[in-house]
Design a protein around this motif. Structure first.
Motif, PDB file in Angstrom:
ATOM      1  N   ARG A  94       0.705  -1.141  -0.089  1.00 39.15           N
ATOM      2  CA  ARG A  94      -0.119   0.085   0.062  1.00 39.15           C
ATOM      3  C   ARG A  94       0.744   1.217  -0.024  1.00 39.15           C
ATOM      4  NH1 ARG A  94      -4.321  -1.687   4.584  1.00 39.15           N
ATOM      5  NH2 ARG A  94      -2.470  -2.731   5.378  1.00 39.15           N
ATOM      6  N   ASP A  95       1.850   1.208   0.732  1.00 39.72           N
ATOM      7  CA  ASP A  95       2.885   2.429   1.000  1.00 39.72           C
ATOM      8  C   ASP A  95       3.338   2.825  -0.610  1.00 39.72           C
ATOM      9  OD1 ASP A  95       2.100   3.074   3.379  1.00 39.72           O
ATOM     10  OD2 ASP A  95       3.745   1.802   4.427  1.00 39.72           O
ATOM     11  N   GLU A  96       3.919   1.807  -1.264  1.00 40.76           N
ATOM     12  CA  GLU A  96       4.584   1.815  -2.413  1.00 40.76           C
ATOM     13  C   GLU A  96       3.629   2.386  -3.399  1.00 40.76           C
ATOM     14  OE1 GLU A  96       7.654  -1.927  -1.734  1.00 40.76           O
ATOM     15  OE2 GLU A  96       5.915  -2.201  -3.330  1.00 40.76           O
ATOM     16  N   VAL A  97       2.492   1.923  -3.576  1.00 44.05           N
ATOM     17  CA  VAL A  97       1.262   2.232  -4.434  1.00 44.05           C
ATOM     18  C   VAL A  97       0.906   3.668  -4.253  1.00 44.05           C
ATOM     19  CG1 VAL A  97      -1.163   1.700  -5.232  1.00 44.05           C
ATOM     20  CG2 VAL A  97       0.382   0.064  -4.868  1.00 44.05           C
ATOM     21  N   ASP A  98       0.855   4.125  -2.946  1.00 43.48           N
ATOM     22  CA  ASP A  98       0.445   5.446  -2.600  1.00 43.48           C
ATOM     23  C   ASP A  98       1.547   6.304  -3.107  1.00 43.48           C
ATOM     24  OD1 ASP A  98      -1.991   4.600  -1.710  1.00 43.48           O
ATOM     25  OD2 ASP A  98      -1.323   4.689   0.711  1.00 43.48           O
ATOM     26  N   GLU A  99       2.961   6.096  -2.867  1.00 45.65           N
ATOM     27  CA  GLU A  99       3.807   7.054  -3.489  1.00 45.65           C
ATOM     28  C   GLU A  99       3.820   7.130  -4.912  1.00 45.65           C
ATOM     29  OE1 GLU A  99       7.162   9.613  -3.568  1.00 45.65           O
ATOM     30  OE2 GLU A  99       5.756   8.971  -1.805  1.00 45.65           O
ATOM     31  N   LEU A 100       3.645   5.963  -5.726  1.00 49.01           N
ATOM     32  CA  LEU A 100       3.725   6.208  -7.056  1.00 49.01           C
ATOM     33  C   LEU A 100       2.609   7.173  -7.716  1.00 49.01           C
ATOM     34  CD1 LEU A 100       5.168   5.663  -9.315  1.00 49.01           C
ATOM     35  CD2 LEU A 100       4.092   3.342  -9.723  1.00 49.01           C
ATOM     36  N   ILE A 101       1.376   6.721  -6.864  1.00 53.63           N
ATOM     37  CA  ILE A 101       0.111   7.643  -7.218  1.00 53.63           C
ATOM     38  C   ILE A 101       0.342   9.073  -6.935  1.00 53.63           C
ATOM     39  CG2 ILE A 101      -2.270   8.086  -6.858  1.00 53.63           C
ATOM     40  CD1 ILE A 101      -2.658   5.058  -6.965  1.00 53.63           C
ATOM     41  N   ARG A 102       0.991   9.445  -5.855  1.00 56.03           N
ATOM     42  CA  ARG A 102       1.333  10.865  -5.349  1.00 56.03           C
ATOM     43  C   ARG A 102       1.932  11.404  -6.378  1.00 56.03           C
ATOM     44  NH1 ARG A 102       4.991  13.497  -3.860  1.00 56.03           N
ATOM     45  NH2 ARG A 102       6.469  11.739  -3.445  1.00 56.03           N
ATOM     46  N   ARG A 103       3.099  10.657  -6.807  1.00 53.01           N
ATOM     47  CA  ARG A 103       4.080  11.204  -7.776  1.00 53.01           C
ATOM     48  C   ARG A 103       3.666  11.548  -9.199  1.00 53.01           C
ATOM     49  NH1 ARG A 103       8.736   7.211  -6.280  1.00 53.01           N
ATOM     50  NH2 ARG A 103       7.926   6.364  -8.099  1.00 53.01           N
ATOM     51  N   GLY A 104       2.440  10.356  -9.375  1.00 56.91           N
ATOM     52  CA  GLY A 104       1.574  10.903 -10.641  1.00 56.91           C
ATOM     53  C   GLY A 104       0.768  12.041 -10.644  1.00 56.91           C
ATOM     54  N   ASN A 105       0.233  11.967  -9.589  1.00 57.46           N
ATOM     55  CA  ASN A 105      -0.676  13.249  -9.369  1.00 57.46           C
ATOM     56  C   ASN A 105       0.163  14.741  -9.151  1.00 57.46           C
ATOM     57  OD1 ASN A 105      -2.816  11.762  -9.296  1.00 57.46           O
ATOM     58  ND2 ASN A 105      -2.942  11.603  -7.100  1.00 57.46           N
ATOM     59  N   ASP A 106       1.316  14.595  -8.831  1.00 54.65           N
ATOM     60  CA  ASP A 106       1.937  15.750  -8.560  1.00 54.65           C
ATOM     61  C   ASP A 106       2.580  16.033 -10.094  1.00 54.65           C
ATOM     62  OD1 ASP A 106       1.932  15.851  -5.795  1.00 54.65           O
ATOM     63  OD2 ASP A 106       4.078  15.209  -5.418  1.00 54.65           O
ATOM     64  N   ALA A 107       2.873  15.258 -10.922  1.00 56.39           N
ATOM     65  CA  ALA A 107       3.364  15.388 -12.215  1.00 56.39           C
ATOM     66  C   ALA A 107       2.250  16.061 -13.122  1.00 56.39           C
ATOM     67  CB  ALA A 107       3.895  14.138 -13.193  1.00 56.39           C
ATOM     68  N   LEU A 108       1.066  15.629 -12.828  1.00 56.09           N
ATOM     69  CA  LEU A 108      -0.106  16.041 -13.372  1.00 56.09           C
ATOM     70  C   LEU A 108      -0.207  17.770 -13.082  1.00 56.09           C
ATOM     71  CD1 LEU A 108      -3.017  13.698 -13.060  1.00 56.09           C
ATOM     72  CD2 LEU A 108      -2.012  14.537 -15.333  1.00 56.09           C
ATOM     73  N   ALA A 109      -0.140  18.086 -11.807  1.00 55.08           N
ATOM     74  CA  ALA A 109      -0.347  19.352 -11.338  1.00 55.08           C
ATOM     75  C   ALA A 109       0.880  20.233 -11.723  1.00 55.08           C
ATOM     76  CB  ALA A 109      -0.486  19.368  -9.689  1.00 55.08           C
ATOM     77  N   SER A 110       2.215  19.684 -12.035  1.00 55.62           N
ATOM     78  CA  SER A 110       3.133  20.362 -12.459  1.00 55.62           C
ATOM     79  C   SER A 110       3.072  21.265 -13.881  1.00 55.62           C
ATOM     80  CB  SER A 110       4.486  19.611 -12.248  1.00 55.62           C
ATOM     81  OG  SER A 110       4.687  18.901 -13.691  1.00 55.62           O
ATOM     82  N   GLY A 111       2.508  20.516 -14.942  1.00 54.21           N
ATOM     83  CA  GLY A 111       2.474  20.865 -15.968  1.00 54.21           C
ATOM     84  C   GLY A 111       3.646  20.829 -16.928  1.00 54.21           C
ATOM     85  N   SER A 112       4.652  20.327 -16.410  1.00 55.15           N
ATOM     86  CA  SER A 112       6.023  20.141 -17.107  1.00 55.15           C
ATOM     87  C   SER A 112       6.039  18.855 -17.828  1.00 55.15           C
ATOM     88  CB  SER A 112       7.093  19.939 -15.784  1.00 55.15           C
ATOM     89  OG  SER A 112       8.232  19.495 -16.477  1.00 55.15           O
ATOM     90  N   PRO A 113       5.992  19.021 -19.386  1.00 55.52           N
ATOM     91  CA  PRO A 113       6.006  17.901 -20.256  1.00 55.52           C
ATOM     92  C   PRO A 113       7.009  16.791 -19.793  1.00 55.52           C
ATOM     93  CG  PRO A 113       5.679  19.912 -21.328  1.00 55.52           C
ATOM     94  CD  PRO A 113       6.114  20.298 -19.932  1.00 55.52           C
ATOM     95  N   ALA A 114       8.187  17.220 -19.248  1.00 56.66           N
ATOM     96  CA  ALA A 114       9.475  16.317 -19.190  1.00 56.66           C
ATOM     97  C   ALA A 114       9.136  15.472 -17.744  1.00 56.66           C
ATOM     98  CB  ALA A 114      10.829  16.934 -18.987  1.00 56.66           C
ATOM     99  N   GLU A 115       8.757  16.118 -16.772  1.00 53.57           N
ATOM    100  CA  GLU A 115       8.242  15.455 -15.740  1.00 53.57           C
ATOM    101  C   GLU A 115       7.031  14.381 -15.913  1.00 53.57           C
ATOM    102  OE1 GLU A 115       6.868  16.243 -10.983  1.00 53.57           O
ATOM    103  OE2 GLU A 115       7.443  18.049 -12.156  1.00 53.57           O
ATOM    104  N   ARG A 116       6.152  14.962 -16.583  1.00 54.56           N
ATOM    105  CA  ARG A 116       4.779  14.057 -16.995  1.00 54.56           C
ATOM    106  C   ARG A 116       5.377  12.975 -17.756  1.00 54.56           C
ATOM    107  NH1 ARG A 116      -0.408  17.810 -18.095  1.00 54.56           N
ATOM    108  NH2 ARG A 116      -1.104  16.015 -18.427  1.00 54.56           N
ATOM    109  N   ALA A 117       6.163  13.134 -18.710  1.00 57.67           N
ATOM    110  CA  ALA A 117       6.765  11.854 -19.447  1.00 57.67           C
ATOM    111  C   ALA A 117       7.505  11.169 -18.643  1.00 57.67           C
ATOM    112  CB  ALA A 117       7.631  12.345 -20.451  1.00 57.67           C
ATOM    113  N   ALA A 118       8.275  11.447 -17.729  1.00 56.15           N
ATOM    114  CA  ALA A 118       9.365  10.575 -16.729  1.00 56.15           C
ATOM    115  C   ALA A 118       8.196   9.699 -16.091  1.00 56.15           C
ATOM    116  CB  ALA A 118      10.152  11.344 -16.017  1.00 56.15           C
TER     117      ALA A 118
END
Length: 77
Positions: free
Chosen positions: A16-40
């Motif tokens: 659960r912690d691993e999944v939550d962390e990866l989803i948090r990174r995905g949501n942060d990348a969405l919010a960032s608006g950075s194409p490079a971060e989103r792609a990574a």
């Protein structure tokens, strides 16, 4: 803002912690608006490595959610 998914906890599911962390990174990348971060982050979501635990998140639900998140990260705005 994206609402966190409500995954079912199953006997042999993803950590659960691993999944939550990866989803948090995905949501942060969405919010960032950075194409490079989103792609990574989208690449990380395509090939996640999770530990299987006795009481973890339902694997099918997690994989489905990650697929939707990848679609959102790679969509052309």
């Amino acid at each position: 803002m994206t609402q966190d998914p409500d995954f079912t906890v199953s006997l042999r599911g993803y950590d659960r912690d691993e999944v939550d962390e990866l989803i948090r990174r995905g949501n942060d990348a969405l919010a960032s608006g950075s194409p490079a971060e989103r792609a990574a982050v989208a690449e990380q979501l395509r090939r996640p490595v999770f530990t299987v635990r006795l009481r973890g998140y339902d694997r099918t639900q997690v994989e489905s959610h990650l697929g939707h998140l990848v679609s959102r990260l790679t969509a052309v705005d």
